[in-house]
Design an enzyme around this catalytic site. Structure first.
Site, mmCIF file in Angstrom:
data_model
loop_
_atom_site.group_PDB
_atom_site.id
_atom_site.type_symbol
_atom_site.label_atom_id
_atom_site.label_comp_id
_atom_site.label_asym_id
_atom_site.label_seq_id
_atom_site.Cartn_x
_atom_site.Cartn_y
_atom_site.Cartn_z
ATOM 1 N N ASP A 1 7.057 1.453 1.763
ATOM 2 C CA ASP A 1 6.955 1.445 0.495
ATOM 3 C C ASP A 1 8.113 2.280 -0.413
ATOM 4 O OD1 ASP A 1 4.812 -0.396 0.623
ATOM 5 O OD2 ASP A 1 3.226 1.214 0.069
ATOM 6 N N CYS B 1 2.196 -8.629 -4.026
ATOM 7 C CA CYS B 1 3.588 -8.849 -3.864
ATOM 8 C C CYS B 1 3.955 -9.647 -2.645
ATOM 9 C CB CYS B 1 4.201 -7.342 -3.766
ATOM 10 S SG CYS B 1 4.252 -6.423 -5.089
ATOM 11 N N ARG C 1 3.011 -2.182 -12.291
ATOM 12 C CA ARG C 1 1.823 -2.416 -11.528
ATOM 13 C C ARG C 1 1.495 -1.159 -10.885
ATOM 14 N NH1 ARG C 1 2.060 -6.563 -7.258
ATOM 15 N NH2 ARG C 1 0.183 -5.383 -6.685
ATOM 16 N N LYS D 1 -1.650 5.064 -6.516
ATOM 17 C CA LYS D 1 -2.325 3.720 -6.751
ATOM 18 C C LYS D 1 -3.116 3.201 -5.612
ATOM 19 C CE LYS D 1 -0.055 -0.689 -6.143
ATOM 20 N NZ LYS D 1 0.289 -0.846 -4.726
ATOM 21 N N ASN D 2 -2.464 3.280 -4.395
ATOM 22 C CA ASN D 2 -3.180 2.743 -3.101
ATOM 23 C C ASN D 2 -4.404 3.581 -2.868
ATOM 24 O OD1 ASN D 2 -1.226 0.689 -3.202
ATOM 25 N ND2 ASN D 2 -0.089 1.543 -1.417
ATOM 26 N N ARG E 1 1.027 -12.269 4.890
ATOM 27 C CA ARG E 1 0.421 -10.999 4.796
ATOM 28 C C ARG E 1 -1.268 -11.380 5.190
ATOM 29 N NH1 ARG E 1 1.613 -7.563 -0.744
ATOM 30 N NH2 ARG E 1 0.595 -6.110 0.470
HETATM 31 N N1 EPU Z 1 -1.568 -6.976 9.117
HETATM 32 C C1 EPU Z 1 -2.146 -8.002 9.994
HETATM 33 N N2 EPU Z 1 -3.234 -8.363 9.960
HETATM 34 C C2 EPU Z 1 -4.127 -7.635 9.126
HETATM 35 C C3 EPU Z 1 -3.826 -6.851 8.162
HETATM 36 C C4 EPU Z 1 -2.522 -6.444 8.515
HETATM 37 O O1 EPU Z 1 -1.262 -8.435 10.910
HETATM 38 O O2 EPU Z 1 -5.239 -8.232 9.004
HETATM 39 C C5 EPU Z 1 -0.192 -6.556 9.326
HETATM 40 C C6 EPU Z 1 0.515 -7.075 8.054
HETATM 41 O O3 EPU Z 1 1.029 -8.312 8.166
HETATM 42 C C7 EPU Z 1 1.676 -5.993 8.021
HETATM 43 C C8 EPU Z 1 0.915 -4.715 8.908
HETATM 44 O O4 EPU Z 1 0.169 -5.224 9.290
HETATM 45 O O5 EPU Z 1 2.819 -6.476 8.933
HETATM 46 C C9 EPU Z 1 0.692 -3.463 7.777
HETATM 47 O O6 EPU Z 1 -0.114 -4.154 6.694
HETATM 48 P P1 EPU Z 1 -1.222 -3.230 6.055
HETATM 49 O O7 EPU Z 1 -2.689 -4.076 6.286
HETATM 50 O O8 EPU Z 1 -1.331 -2.012 6.523
HETATM 51 O O9 EPU Z 1 -0.695 -3.494 4.541
HETATM 52 P P2 EPU Z 1 -2.009 -3.651 3.382
HETATM 53 O O10 EPU Z 1 -3.273 -2.989 3.507
HETATM 54 O O11 EPU Z 1 -1.958 -5.080 2.920
HETATM 55 C C10 EPU Z 1 -0.800 -1.610 2.151
HETATM 56 C C11 EPU Z 1 -0.456 -1.279 0.666
HETATM 57 C C12 EPU Z 1 1.072 -1.606 0.826
HETATM 58 C C13 EPU Z 1 1.817 -0.883 2.027
HETATM 59 C C14 EPU Z 1 1.130 -1.302 3.189
HETATM 60 C C15 EPU Z 1 1.590 -0.668 4.412
HETATM 61 C C16 EPU Z 1 -2.426 -1.444 -0.738
HETATM 62 C C17 EPU Z 1 -2.913 -2.036 -1.854
HETATM 63 N N3 EPU Z 1 -1.065 -2.001 -0.296
HETATM 64 O O12 EPU Z 1 -0.941 -2.836 2.252
HETATM 65 O O13 EPU Z 1 1.584 -1.111 -0.652
HETATM 66 O O14 EPU Z 1 3.201 -1.533 2.166
HETATM 67 O O15 EPU Z 1 -0.111 -0.908 3.126
HETATM 68 O O16 EPU Z 1 1.948 1.052 4.122
HETATM 69 O O17 EPU Z 1 -2.797 -0.369 -0.116
HETATM 70 C C18 EPU Z 1 3.052 -1.190 -2.401
HETATM 71 O O18 EPU Z 1 2.318 -0.149 -3.047
HETATM 72 O O19 EPU Z 1 4.114 -1.363 -2.959
HETATM 73 C C19 EPU Z 1 2.562 -1.830 -1.144
HETATM 74 C C20 EPU Z 1 2.853 -2.969 -0.920
#
Ligand code: EPU
Length: 432
Positions: A307, A117, A399, A22-23, A122
């Protein structure tokens, strides 16, 4: 309203085929926007987040043809404006990748702030930091992101991420592939889907090196031609089924996986007493003895994935002894614990730490999926519990998990998906 009803207590036997990640898919599909040709993409998972993303691109003018169930031809040459459909973008977290891809292609981008979610704040400050370093002017107002590049084309830059972020790493990569000159992302995330996005872009003509390490170097190119690409298998989907078998007992071969990606998960399952055998592109999981407690801390890859945190917590709720789970990625990812408690779990949460006192047997209860992975945890708990568990809000689960009900039924689980009206109080036994 759709619900799952699970009659727990049946061990699982057989084989489960894992779908595309998915991701990775939710980044690779918008990445097609950067390509001046047709992208044939294989192993696309049939999940609602992907359907939504394909509809976003269609609404914007992409030509998308279905080759077969999991293969699509995506041609984004017909898209000529850097604006995404806001209502649809709000429904999915990964819609932020459209901003990076539109900026990379058009030099400007406009769209709604992402949804998805809810497990605390975030932020996307690191994405914006990267875009700005490449010369974009970015404003966030009234729930919209508006980015513009004076001069029309982004310029390569050195970008140090203050937090290891999957989304920021991939979004900056998308913006940088067609920028003028070289971009270096330092303190980059290393998840398998980051490598997959880089491999997709490279196979279309980009020049990206170092994906999978903490320093990624991107030399901007003028054109990317179409091509063919197959998405990697889903690490978290595979981990979820391994955990389900570890919980319910039995013996299952989880097929179409990259075992290396699963090591951070299988190591913990083995500590808990599950037996794991690697078999080429499959992993066998067997559990015959009682589960043992362990401690888990979530971390960016190659650490234990956040995750998988709800799923492993559900298992530990039934393990002998006391376990501690520390959530080190998201601020508020234990909201689902109240649902496990309804099933008899003994879990105390204090901030980012959950202390779990294993109980001998979970008991069925009506519960809800609070989010995608929390929903997967409820399914695992339901498979192990005594009685019929009813899970509401399963649209979250759908999802990210393709055909979860059919896949589990295929290994002997007693799970059905039913539609009911609000206020319909039919007993679970009558439906299962
Ligand atoms: N963060 C910041 N600033 C940013 C971006 C992130 O402070 O600009 C912080 C977040 O608050 C968090 C940490 O950095 O504490 C990690 O966030 P990350 O950006 O890695 O998460 P994401 O890219 O928004 C993806 C996956 C999530 C998964 C996370 C961590 C997708 C669409 N989503 O989210 O997947 O939990 O990486 O591995 O790729 C899921 O599949 O259930 C899911 C939530």
């Amino acid at each position: 309203m759709t619900e799952y009803i699970i009659r727990g207590g049946k061990p699982l036997y057989g084989e489960i085929e894992i779908s595309g990640a998915k991701n990775a898919a939710v980044a690779i599909i918008p990445a097609a926007l950067l390509v001046d040709g047709v992208c044939r993409i294989e192993n696309i998972p049939q999940i609602s987040d992907v359907t939504l993303f394909l509809n976003i691109l269609k609404t914007m003018g992409a030509d998308i043809r279905t080759v077969n169930k999991h293969t699509m031809d995506i041609d984004c040459r017909g898209i000529n404006a850097g604006e995404g459909p806001s209502e649809m973008m709000r429904a999915i977290r990964a819609s932020y990748y459209l901003i990076g891809a539109m900026l990379g292609r058009f030099g400007h981008a406009r769209g709604a702030m992402p949804g998805g979610c809810d497990f605390g704040v975030r932020p996307i400050d690191q994405h914006i930091k990267g875009f700005k370093a490449m010369g974009a002017e970015v404003d966030v107002m009234d729930g919209m992101i508006i980015a513009d590049t004076p001069g029309g084309r982004l310029k390569g830059a050195n970008i140090y991420l203050d937090v290891v972020s999957v989304g920021a790493t991939m979004n900056i990569m998308l913006a940088a592939v067609k920028a003028e000159g070289k971009t270096v992302i330092e303190n980059a995330a290393k998840e398998p889907h980051i490598v997959d996005l880089a491999n997709f872009l490279n196979s279309m003509g980009a020049d990206i090196k170092g994906a999978g390490t903490s320093v990624i170097k991107i030399n901007g190119v003028d054109h990317m031609n179409g091509g063919f690409y197959s998405i990697i298998p889903d690490q978290i989907e595979a981990g979820t089924y391994l955990a389900a078998v570890a919980g319910a007992g039995g013996e299952v071969v989880v097929k179409n996986v990259i075992p290396k990606h699963l090591e951070c998960i299988t190591a913990k399952l083995e500590e808990m007493g599950a037996e794991i055998e690697e078999r080429g592109d499959a992993v066998l999981v067997r559990r015959t003895k009682p589960l043992r407690s362990t401690n888990v801390k979530t971390m960016p890859y190659p650490g234990f994935p956040t995750d998988m945190q709800p799923q492993i917590t559900a298992l530990l709720a039934m393990a002998q002894g006391t376990s501690m789970v520390t959530e080190d990625v998201w601020d508020d990812r234990f909201r689902y614990v109240s649902q496990l408690s309804r099933m008899g779990a003994n879990i105390h949460v204090d901030g980012k730490i959950a202390v779990i006192q294993g109980v001998e047997q979970l008991k069925a209860a009506p519960v809800r999926a609070c989010d995608l992975r929390a929903g997967a945890a409820m399914v695992i708990a339901g498979l192990c519990a005594e009685g019929n568990t009813r899970i509401e809000d399963v649209h979250y689960i759908e999802r990210g998990y393709e055909n979860i009900v059919e896949k589990l039924r295929g290994v002997g689980a007693d799970i059905v998906c039913v539609s009911s009206e609000p206020g319909d109080d039919k007993p679970a036994e009558a439906l299962a």
